[in-house]
Design a protein around this motif. Sequence first.
Motif, PDB file in Angstrom:
ATOM      1  N   GLY A 166       0.847  -1.187   0.000  1.00  0.00           N
ATOM      2  CA  GLY A 166       0.000   0.000   0.000  1.00  0.00           C
ATOM      3  C   GLY A 166       0.884   1.240   0.000  1.00  0.00           C
ATOM      4  O   GLY A 166       1.897   1.281   0.694  1.00  0.00           O
ATOM      5  N   VAL A 167       0.529   2.229  -0.799  1.00  0.00           N
ATOM      6  CA  VAL A 167       1.329   3.443  -0.931  1.00  0.00           C
ATOM      7  C   VAL A 167       0.446   4.662  -0.722  1.00  0.00           C
ATOM      8  O   VAL A 167      -0.577   4.812  -1.397  1.00  0.00           O
ATOM      9  CB  VAL A 167       1.996   3.534  -2.325  1.00  0.00           C
ATOM     10  N   THR A 168       0.825   5.515   0.213  1.00  0.00           N
ATOM     11  CA  THR A 168       0.094   6.759   0.433  1.00  0.00           C
ATOM     12  C   THR A 168       0.943   7.921  -0.052  1.00  0.00           C
ATOM     13  O   THR A 168       2.044   8.158   0.449  1.00  0.00           O
ATOM     14  CB  THR A 168      -0.246   6.953   1.923  1.00  0.00           C
ATOM     15  N   LEU A 169       0.444   8.633  -1.066  1.00  0.00           N
ATOM     16  CA  LEU A 169       1.154   9.774  -1.633  1.00  0.00           C
ATOM     17  C   LEU A 169       0.658  11.056  -0.965  1.00  0.00           C
ATOM     18  O   LEU A 169      -0.543  11.331  -0.942  1.00  0.00           O
ATOM     19  CB  LEU A 169       0.902   9.854  -3.143  1.00  0.00           C
ATOM     20  N   PHE A 178       3.166  12.808 -17.621  1.00  0.00           N
ATOM     21  CA  PHE A 178       2.341  11.667 -17.252  1.00  0.00           C
ATOM     22  C   PHE A 178       3.161  10.555 -16.613  1.00  0.00           C
ATOM     23  O   PHE A 178       2.730   9.409 -16.539  1.00  0.00           O
ATOM     24  CB  PHE A 178       1.584  11.141 -18.481  1.00  0.00           C
ATOM     25  N   GLY A 179       4.335  10.926 -16.140  1.00  0.00           N
ATOM     26  CA  GLY A 179       5.183   9.963 -15.451  1.00  0.00           C
ATOM     27  C   GLY A 179       5.211  10.211 -13.961  1.00  0.00           C
ATOM     28  O   GLY A 179       5.278  11.353 -13.503  1.00  0.00           O
ATOM     29  N   LEU A 180       5.165   9.148 -13.182  1.00  0.00           N
ATOM     30  CA  LEU A 180       5.218   9.217 -11.721  1.00  0.00           C
ATOM     31  C   LEU A 180       6.383   8.354 -11.264  1.00  0.00           C
ATOM     32  O   LEU A 180       6.498   7.200 -11.691  1.00  0.00           O
ATOM     33  CB  LEU A 180       3.893   8.727 -11.127  1.00  0.00           C
ATOM     34  N   THR A 181       7.240   8.895 -10.423  1.00  0.00           N
ATOM     35  CA  THR A 181       8.401   8.142  -9.937  1.00  0.00           C
ATOM     36  C   THR A 181       8.403   8.113  -8.418  1.00  0.00           C
ATOM     37  O   THR A 181       8.277   9.151  -7.767  1.00  0.00           O
ATOM     38  CB  THR A 181       9.719   8.766 -10.437  1.00  0.00           C
ATOM     39  N   LEU A 182       8.533   6.914  -7.878  1.00  0.00           N
ATOM     40  CA  LEU A 182       8.692   6.712  -6.437  1.00  0.00           C
ATOM     41  C   LEU A 182      10.178   6.537  -6.176  1.00  0.00           C
ATOM     42  O   LEU A 182      10.853   5.779  -6.881  1.00  0.00           O
ATOM     43  CB  LEU A 182       7.933   5.461  -5.983  1.00  0.00           C
ATOM     44  N   MET A 183      10.702   7.221  -5.164  1.00  0.00           N
ATOM     45  CA  MET A 183      12.148   7.223  -4.945  1.00  0.00           C
ATOM     46  C   MET A 183      12.511   6.997  -3.484  1.00  0.00           C
ATOM     47  O   MET A 183      11.768   7.390  -2.579  1.00  0.00           O
ATOM     48  CB  MET A 183      12.741   8.561  -5.399  1.00  0.00           C
ATOM     49  N   GLY A 184      13.677   6.395  -3.280  1.00  0.00           N
ATOM     50  CA  GLY A 184      14.259   6.265  -1.957  1.00  0.00           C
ATOM     51  C   GLY A 184      15.402   7.249  -1.822  1.00  0.00           C
ATOM     52  O   GLY A 184      15.959   7.709  -2.821  1.00  0.00           O
ATOM     53  N   HIS A 185      15.772   7.578  -0.617  1.00  0.00           N
ATOM     54  CA  HIS A 185      16.847   8.552  -0.402  1.00  0.00           C
ATOM     55  C   HIS A 185      18.220   7.996  -0.799  1.00  0.00           C
ATOM     56  O   HIS A 185      19.183   8.751  -0.933  1.00  0.00           O
ATOM     57  CB  HIS A 185      16.863   8.999   1.059  1.00  0.00           C
ATOM     58  N   LEU A 204      11.358   3.265  -0.294  1.00  0.00           N
ATOM     59  CA  LEU A 204      10.781   4.412  -0.999  1.00  0.00           C
ATOM     60  C   LEU A 204      10.270   5.435  -0.001  1.00  0.00           C
ATOM     61  O   LEU A 204       9.609   5.095   0.981  1.00  0.00           O
ATOM     62  CB  LEU A 204       9.647   3.934  -1.912  1.00  0.00           C
ATOM     63  N   ALA A 205      10.574   6.713  -0.257  1.00  0.00           N
ATOM     64  CA  ALA A 205      10.235   7.747   0.729  1.00  0.00           C
ATOM     65  C   ALA A 205       9.619   8.992   0.118  1.00  0.00           C
ATOM     66  O   ALA A 205       8.924   9.740   0.811  1.00  0.00           O
ATOM     67  CB  ALA A 205      11.495   8.146   1.510  1.00  0.00           C
ATOM     68  N   LEU A 220       6.030  10.206   0.756  1.00  0.00           N
ATOM     69  CA  LEU A 220       5.099   9.091   0.657  1.00  0.00           C
ATOM     70  C   LEU A 220       5.334   8.165   1.835  1.00  0.00           C
ATOM     71  O   LEU A 220       6.374   8.225   2.500  1.00  0.00           O
ATOM     72  CB  LEU A 220       5.258   8.340  -0.673  1.00  0.00           C
ATOM     73  N   SER A 221       4.367   7.312   2.090  1.00  0.00           N
ATOM     74  CA  SER A 221       4.539   6.298   3.138  1.00  0.00           C
ATOM     75  C   SER A 221       4.053   4.966   2.597  1.00  0.00           C
ATOM     76  O   SER A 221       3.168   4.910   1.735  1.00  0.00           O
ATOM     77  CB  SER A 221       3.767   6.678   4.408  1.00  0.00           C
ATOM     78  N   LEU A 222       4.650   3.892   3.088  1.00  0.00           N
ATOM     79  CA  LEU A 222       4.298   2.542   2.675  1.00  0.00           C
ATOM     80  C   LEU A 222       3.590   1.818   3.814  1.00  0.00           C
ATOM     81  O   LEU A 222       3.844   2.093   4.988  1.00  0.00           O
ATOM     82  CB  LEU A 222       5.558   1.761   2.286  1.00  0.00           C
ATOM     83  N   SER A 223       2.730   0.894   3.450  1.00  0.00           N
ATOM     84  CA  SER A 223       2.059   0.093   4.464  1.00  0.00           C
ATOM     85  C   SER A 223       3.063  -0.853   5.113  1.00  0.00           C
ATOM     86  O   SER A 223       4.150  -1.102   4.581  1.00  0.00           O
ATOM     87  CB  SER A 223       0.907  -0.706   3.835  1.00  0.00           C
ATOM     88  N   GLY A 224       2.705  -1.392   6.254  1.00  0.00           N
ATOM     89  CA  GLY A 224       3.632  -2.242   6.992  1.00  0.00           C
ATOM     90  C   GLY A 224       3.730  -3.657   6.480  1.00  0.00           C
ATOM     91  O   GLY A 224       4.524  -4.451   7.001  1.00  0.00           O
ATOM     92  N   ASP A 225       2.928  -4.009   5.468  1.00  0.00           N
ATOM     93  CA  ASP A 225       2.906  -5.396   4.986  1.00  0.00           C
ATOM     94  C   ASP A 225       3.448  -5.518   3.566  1.00  0.00           C
ATOM     95  O   ASP A 225       3.052  -6.403   2.811  1.00  0.00           O
ATOM     96  CB  ASP A 225       1.477  -5.942   5.039  1.00  0.00           C
ATOM     97  N   CYS A 226       4.356  -4.627   3.171  1.00  0.00           N
ATOM     98  CA  CYS A 226       4.890  -4.649   1.808  1.00  0.00           C
ATOM     99  C   CYS A 226       5.711  -5.911   1.560  1.00  0.00           C
ATOM    100  O   CYS A 226       6.411  -6.411   2.453  1.00  0.00           O
ATOM    101  CB  CYS A 226       5.773  -3.435   1.561  1.00  0.00           C
ATOM    102  N   ALA A 227       5.662  -6.395   0.329  1.00  0.00           N
ATOM    103  CA  ALA A 227       6.509  -7.521  -0.072  1.00  0.00           C
ATOM    104  C   ALA A 227       7.972  -7.123   0.089  1.00  0.00           C
ATOM    105  O   ALA A 227       8.329  -5.948  -0.050  1.00  0.00           O
ATOM    106  CB  ALA A 227       6.212  -7.895  -1.523  1.00  0.00           C
TER     107      ALA A 227
END
Length: 230
Positions: free
Chosen positions: A154-157, A192-199, A184-185, A169-176
Motif C-alpha cells: 500500500g502506498v500513500t502519496l 504523465f510519469g510518476l516516480t517513487l524514490m528512496g533517499h 521508498l520515501a 510518501l509512506s508505505l504500508s507495513g505489509d509490503c513484499a
Amino acid sequence: MIRFVLRLAASAATLLICGAAYGQDIDPDIIKVQAGTYLVAPQDGAAGCRITLETDMAIGGHSLSGQDSCAKPMPTLAEAAAWNFDGNGGIILIDATRKVLARFVENEGSPMKTEDGVPLLLIAAPNGIDRLPTFGSLAGTWTMQRPDGEKLCGVTLKGNAEADGNAPLSLSGDCAANVATLKLAVWHVEGFGLTLMGHDGSSLAFDMRADGNFDKSKEEGGKPLSLVRQ
C-alpha cells in the motif's frame, strides 16, 4: 529518471539545435518524427486540448488540426493555423498572420513547455485524458499490485511538494520484501510519469494510463507492476 512520452528523437533534436532556424527548410524525416497528436495543457492541472501536428505545408510552417477543441479551455490556441520549429529545438504554434501564439521550449529530461505565466506543456497523452496530473490530484492511497491482482504494497502519496520538487510518501507495513528493500520515501510527477524514490537512489517509474492508474515504465524491466488508486 523521470520519464515522459515525447516523439522528438534525440537525433532530430540535435539537428534542430544545430541549425534548423525558423523559416528554413527542414528535413521531411524530422517533420514526420515530430508529427502526431499531443495534449496542450497547463502545468497546474487545468483542462487542456488536443492538437494534431501534421506534415503538410501551411502558411508559416506546417498544418495542424484539432485546434477547435481549444476554444473553451484555451481560446487563444483555437486561432492556431500552423506549427513550426523555432530553430532552438522548440516548437511554435502560430496564427494565420504568423503571430506566435505559444512557444514550447525543449527541456532536457522534461516535456516541452512554455516559459511565460502558467506553463503549458506539449505532450503525448493517454486517450481520454484532458489534463496533466498534479501532486494534489494524485495525493491519496494507492495499491502496488501485479496484473493478476496480487497486492505487493500500500502506498500513500502526500500532496504537498517540498523545496526539492518531491513530495513525501509512506508505505504500508505489509509490503513484499522486494518493495520494502527499496525504502521508498518520496515521489515526483512529471508530465504523465510518476516516480517513487528512496533517499539512497532507488526508484520505480510509472506511466499513466487512460483510466488514471499507472503501469510500471517499460524501461524499468522486470515483471509488470501497477499502481491502482483506492
